[in-house]
Design a protein around this motif. Sequence first.
Motif, PDB file in Angstrom:
ATOM      1  N   UNK A   1       0.852  -1.176   0.000  1.00 35.85           N
ATOM      2  CA  UNK A   1       0.000   0.000   0.000  1.00 35.85           C
ATOM      3  C   UNK A   1       0.899   1.241   0.000  1.00 35.85           C
ATOM      4  N   UNK A   2       0.614   2.148  -0.910  1.00 34.51           N
ATOM      5  CA  UNK A   2       1.434   3.350  -1.027  1.00 34.51           C
ATOM      6  C   UNK A   2       0.980   4.426  -0.043  1.00 34.51           C
ATOM      7  N   UNK A   3       1.835   5.430   0.105  1.00 34.92           N
ATOM      8  CA  UNK A   3       1.481   6.553   0.974  1.00 34.92           C
ATOM      9  C   UNK A   3       0.234   7.274   0.457  1.00 34.92           C
ATOM     10  N   UNK A   4       0.121   7.352  -0.866  1.00 33.11           N
ATOM     11  CA  UNK A   4      -1.040   8.008  -1.458  1.00 33.11           C
ATOM     12  C   UNK A   4      -2.326   7.252  -1.130  1.00 33.11           C
ATOM     13  N   UNK A   5      -2.287   5.939  -1.219  1.00 34.79           N
ATOM     14  CA  UNK A   5      -3.466   5.127  -0.891  1.00 34.79           C
ATOM     15  C   UNK A   5      -3.836   5.262   0.581  1.00 34.79           C
TER      16      UNK A   5
END
Length: 77
Positions: A1-5
């Motif tokens: 999971x990315x920081x944006x997500x």
Amino acid sequence: MTKLQITKIVVSTVVGFGASKIAQSICLNNTQPDNLPDKVMVHSAAIVVGMMASELTRKYTNAKIDEIAEWVNSRNS
């Protein structure tokens, strides 16, 4: 999971709860159900309106977060 997500999940959850609370409060504070069937209908409708508000704010917030991320990425390149 990315920081944006993760950012999208956190922000949309907080905003969604807030929108849901506001929509439900408006419904419940502006109706005066007299009997049990009316109370059930008003509370059920308030929940649905709150869910609708939450869904719309989630879509809007995610789109704005995408715009901000795109702007930040364009300035960094």
